[in-house]
Design an enzyme around this catalytic site. Structure first.
Site, mmCIF file in Angstrom:
data_model
loop_
_atom_site.group_PDB
_atom_site.id
_atom_site.type_symbol
_atom_site.label_atom_id
_atom_site.label_comp_id
_atom_site.label_asym_id
_atom_site.label_seq_id
_atom_site.Cartn_x
_atom_site.Cartn_y
_atom_site.Cartn_z
ATOM 1 C CE LYS A 61 -3.836 1.955 2.717
ATOM 2 N NZ LYS A 61 -4.672 1.761 3.933
ATOM 3 C CB SER B 101 -8.103 3.503 2.990
ATOM 4 O OG SER B 101 -7.220 2.887 3.909
ATOM 5 C CB SER C 163 -8.255 0.629 5.835
ATOM 6 O OG SER C 163 -8.954 1.811 5.640
#
Ligand code: GLN
Length: 481
Positions: free
Chosen positions: A78, A153, A177
């Site tokens: 990420k 997210s 997330s």
């Protein structure tokens, strides 16, 4: 270029193919990079130009027999987690041109174990969002239906695994997330216990809630990644000095010994009927296998979302104060006053949701409102934590939905932040209480969209999540309708 079928790869079968020379890590990495280049879901923000070279180094280690189970296995990271020499934008215009100058401990440990970083995945700006639509680089589309969101997210990481752009990925979870996008994309995602993995090198959103965690296709893959990432780190004072179990034993342990609980409060709200029916089906299958599943209560559940959306922005407003373009990130015109500079740089650099949270958080912490909001939320946090302490005296693992609905349409909730926040209703509790949680795919709704089941356990009991998660995976494989 070698034609490698990327569909059903996991850590174990990659390792086997590498050792049997069916393909090399260099070839595998190249195959993933080609697929990433053709990706239509917008899962990646950037790729690692050195990936193939790094994979070739892993191939040399394999030749010499100097391996771990992760040697030569590709990984997506990420874009909020730092990897030295690679861009780290946090999906923000503020950091559009920022290159990380050091590597996060979690990533470093995986690299030391031989993993190869493919690139950096898309996410909501500074990890704030539930749909990945708050990214400066555009939304991530769901691989199951490109008109729908991948969740957020860590939407890029979930979509990358689901779309076979990477076998495994790292995300971060502050309020759901990892688990929510895992659920939307039909993959497995773990939010480890607060303190289980060092947060050093993960850009802070809300420091008392953030954790790095793995996403993959199987529970076993998550266990492998956690094994190598976890453990105390001098560079993060909140990383816990707790014994690290051998997670391979957890996968073999007898799941039927676990006492299971269904928290009633998680089934009373507005849940999509397909989601609740899927969970009921799993519960029934478990009962048929002899599990005792008790109805339990977490009385303060209703306050969790409100507490989260007070505590989190308070911490966000403080953590994001560092982005002023003076040291790194977007810069302004030199001849401005300092006030003008701040206004200019921060207005231009941050997106709407980030600004909303900074403003809200600043308000919550301001004199006069601190007691009314922040302090009250802290008291709620204690009560919510206490609920979990009590319930884990009775049961080992809680079973809940991961999300109230399956993936929603792109644009459906962008104009209504409150609706968007409601998608976190089942996940925020684990972050508030600092416990661990895992989301597992258990089926599909009428539109063929994945449904996720959440398992929750007390702090540092990830092994119990793996034991039960692995058992449910096998149970479902043998009971496909
Ligand atoms: N969706 C939640 C939020 O918007 C959680 C984010 C996260 O876990 N990073 O805050």
């Amino acid at each position: 270029m070698k034609n490698i079928d990327l569909e059903n790869l996991n850590i174990e079968n990659i390792q086997q193919c590498l050792r049997q020379r069916k393909f090399s890590s260099g070839e595998l990495t190249n195959a993933y990079l080609q697929k990433i280049k053709a990706d239509e879901t917008n899962a990646f923000i950037s790729i690692n130009e050195n990936a193939v070279a790094e994979a070739k180094q892993a191939d040399e280690k394999i030749l010499k027999g100097e391996t771990t189970p992760l040697t030569g296995v590709p990984l997506a990271v990420k874009d909020i987690i730092l990897v030295k020499g690679l861009a780290a934008t946090a999906a923000s215009k503020m950091l559009e041109n920022y290159t990380a100058s050091y590597t996060a401990t979690a990533v470093k440990r995986l690299q030391d174990a031989g993993m190869v970083i493919l690139g950096k995945t898309n996410c909501d700006e500074f990890a704030m969002g539930s749909s990945n639509e708050n990214s400066f680089f555009g939304p991530v589309l769901n691989p199951y239906d490109k008109e729908r969101v991948a969740g957020g997210s860590s939407g890029g990481s979930a979509a990358a695994v689901a779309g076979n752009l990477a076998p495994v990925a790292l995300g971060t979870d502050t309020g759901g997330s990892i688990r929510q996008p895992a659920s939307f994309c039909g993959v497995v995602g773990l939010k480890p216990t607060y303190g289980r993995i060092s947060r050093y090198g993960s850009m802070a959103m809300a420091s008392s809630l953030d954790q790095i965690g793995p996403l993959g296709k199987t529970v076993k893959d998550l266990a492998y990644l956690l094994q190598y990432m976890a453990g105390v780190d001098d560079k993060d004072a909140t990383s816990a000095q707790v014994k690290l179990p051998d997670y391979s034993l957890a996968l073999e342990a007898d799941a039927t010994k676990l006492r299971l609980g269904l928290p009633q409060e998680y089934f009373s709200g507005s849940i999509d009927s397909y989601v609740s029916q899927s969970i009921e089906r799993v519960v029934k299958l478990l009962e048929e296998k002899g599990f005792i599943i008790e109805k339990v209560n977490l009385p303060n559940t209703d306050y969790a979302l409100a507490a989260y959306y007070l505590l989190m922005p308070a911490e966000v407003s403080s953590n994001l104060a560092r982005f002023d373009g003076l040291l790194y990130g977007l810069a302004g015109q030199k001849e401005m006053s300092l006030d003008q500079w701040y206004k200019e740089v921060r207005s231009q650099g941050f997106g709407a949701e980030t600004k909303r949270r900074i403003i809200l958080g600043t308000y919550i912490l301001s004199a006069g409102y601190y007691d009314a909001y922040y302090k009250q939320a802290q008291k709620l946090r204690t009560l919510i934590k206490q609920d979990f302490v009590e319930v884990f005296k009775k049961v080992d693992v809680l079973i809940t939905p991961s999300t109230p609905t399956t993936a929603f349409a792109v644009g459906e909730k962008t104009q209504d932040p409150l609706q968007m926040y409601l998608s976190d209703v089942f996940t925020v509790g684990a972050n508030i209480a600092g416990i661990c949680g895992l989301s597992l795919p258990i089926g599909f709704d009428k539109n063929n969209l994945p449904i996720g089941l959440q398992l929750l356990a007390e702090p540092f009991a990830e092994d119990k999540l793996f034991t039960l998660g692995h058992f449910i995976e096998n149970l479902l494989i043998n009971n496909i309708k």
